[in-house]
Each structure stands twice: as C-alpha cells, then as structure tokens.
Design a protein around this motif. Structure first.
Motif, PDB file in Angstrom:
ATOM      1  N   ARG A 123       1.124  -1.140  -0.378  1.00  0.00           N
ATOM      2  CA  ARG A 123       0.244  -0.338   0.005  1.00  0.00           C
ATOM      3  C   ARG A 123       1.015   1.228   0.479  1.00  0.00           C
ATOM      4  NH1 ARG A 123      -5.744   0.610   2.263  1.00  0.00           N
ATOM      5  NH2 ARG A 123      -6.366   2.858   2.409  1.00  0.00           N
ATOM      6  N   THR A 124       1.862   1.548   0.358  1.00  0.00           N
ATOM      7  CA  THR A 124       2.288   2.452   1.466  1.00  0.00           C
ATOM      8  C   THR A 124       3.246   3.029  -0.479  1.00  0.00           C
ATOM      9  OG1 THR A 124       2.924   1.873   3.562  1.00  0.00           O
ATOM     10  CG2 THR A 124       4.572   3.619   1.767  1.00  0.00           C
ATOM     11  N   CYS A 125       3.761   1.545  -1.296  1.00  0.00           N
ATOM     12  CA  CYS A 125       4.592   1.776  -2.300  1.00  0.00           C
ATOM     13  C   CYS A 125       3.813   2.040  -3.585  1.00  0.00           C
ATOM     14  CB  CYS A 125       5.190   0.537  -2.497  1.00  0.00           C
ATOM     15  SG  CYS A 125       6.582  -0.135  -1.940  1.00  0.00           S
ATOM     16  N   GLN A 127       1.036   4.361  -2.857  1.00  0.00           N
ATOM     17  CA  GLN A 127       0.597   5.472  -2.595  1.00  0.00           C
ATOM     18  C   GLN A 127       1.697   6.519  -3.156  1.00  0.00           C
ATOM     19  OE1 GLN A 127      -0.550   5.204   1.423  1.00  0.00           O
ATOM     20  NE2 GLN A 127      -2.576   5.349   1.210  1.00  0.00           N
ATOM     21  N   ARG A 128       2.806   6.011  -2.669  1.00  0.00           N
ATOM     22  CA  ARG A 128       4.005   6.992  -3.615  1.00  0.00           C
ATOM     23  C   ARG A 128       4.086   6.581  -4.888  1.00  0.00           C
ATOM     24  NH1 ARG A 128       8.749   3.805  -1.132  1.00  0.00           N
ATOM     25  NH2 ARG A 128      10.429   5.662  -1.952  1.00  0.00           N
TER      26      ARG A 128
END
Length: 199
Positions: A123-125, A127-128
């Motif tokens: 998820r974080t990757c 979003q970035r």
C-alpha cells in the motif's frame, strides 16, 4: 522499412516473451475453450522469469513493461507466487520520490504500479507511486513520454548486448519515444485506476 531479401530476421521472427504473454492473456480471457493455448503460453513465459522476479524484454528498453505483461498472464493463470516475486523486484527498485528508473520514467512507474496492484498489498509503495504519477501529469492531462520501445536490427537476438542504440531516430537500432504520449498516458490512467481498485 524496405529490408532487403538478404537481411536475416533471426531476432524479429523468434518467439518473444512480451508477445507470448499478451497472446496468453488473451487466450486465458476466453475461458476453457482456449485453456490449452493459455497454459502453453504460461509455460513459455514462466520458464523465463529471472531469479530477481523480473522478466526480460526484447521490444522494451526496461524490464518493467515486459514484467507487467508477464504478471498479467501469471495472475490470469492463478500463479500468484510468480506475481509476488515480480512485485518484490519492483518494490526493491522504487526511488524515494515514488518513481522508477534513472532518469525518472512515468512509463516504468505506471507499469510498476500496476504490478504492485495486481500483487495486492504494498500500500505505501503504491501510494508513493500514485503521488509520483499524479505530480508528473501535464497541464493538458497527458503524461510526458520517455523513450522506452526499442526496435533492434532484425538479426539481433539479444538486444541487451546490442550497442549503440540511437534515441529519437528512425529505422532500426533505435529506442523510440511515444511521440503523442497516448500509450504512456493510457498506461498511467490504467495503473492509477487499478491501484485505486486494489485499495
């Protein structure tokens, strides 16, 4: 291109991972009637996954788009282990600003975002990557193109070993730009939509 009859076509007329992956995904989408063709394509593609999780490219300057094509077939065939290995490769190459490649490539970033979305999680990757793509969108709604598609001379079977490549030129031995930005922009829109659905 007006190639003479004496020009060998060993490179162009052999099996290519990218073409096989697209054909396999098309067969897989047709259901049981073409299951044998989809399985044969997946067998060819799966045997070529590299130890780092990526797939090689013939027609592309980076492995991101060929890996996306292979991942789409892997997911259609239910081989999520292959997808997750590809996602690990993609995640390991993300830059701090959420993009991929040097110089930054929205094309590689969009392909990478799609791979992560197909794999799930990350998820974080994602979003970035989404933020990076959104920031690169131009005023007219399109994304900038990056020279990605390569056209080897027809006899070249190992384009990674071929030099020198010419950029923004015509003929063979070139890495071509998406001049009208349509292919690049379509890949970006698809990646952002796919990632949004995976949240």
């Amino acid at each position: 291109m007006r190639l003479g009859a004496h020009i060998p076509l060993d490179g162009w007329c052999r099996a290519h991972l990218e073409v096989t992956a697209i054909a396999g995904a098309a067969f897989a989408s047709l259901g049981k009637e073409h299951a044998a063709e989809a399985k044969a394509a997946w067998r060819y593609v799966s045997e070529r996954q590299r130890s780092d999780g990526s797939w090689p490219a013939y027609w592309w300057a980076s492995r991101h788009f060929s890996t996306l094509q292979a991942v789409e077939l892997a997911a259609a065939m239910g081989d999520m282990n292959a997808v997750w290995r590809a996602a690990d490769w993609v995640q390991s190459g993300q830059r701090r600003d959420g993009s991929w490649c040097r110089p930054k490539s929205v094309f590689a970033t969009a392909a990478s975002l799609s791979i992560l979305a197909i794999a799930g999680g990350h998820r974080t990757c994602r979003q970035r990557a989404s933020q990076s793509l959104s920031a690169r969108r131009e005023v007219d709604g399109f994304w900038p193109s990056h020279a990605e598609m390569r056209i080897p001379p027809p006899w070249v079977t190992k384009p990674d070993d071929y030099h020198p490549w010419r950029v923004h030129s015509l003929g063979t031995g070139v890495i071509a730009n998406d001049h009208n930005r349509l292919f690049t922009s379509a890949l970006c829109v698809a990646a952002l939509a796919r990632s949004e659905r995976a949240l």
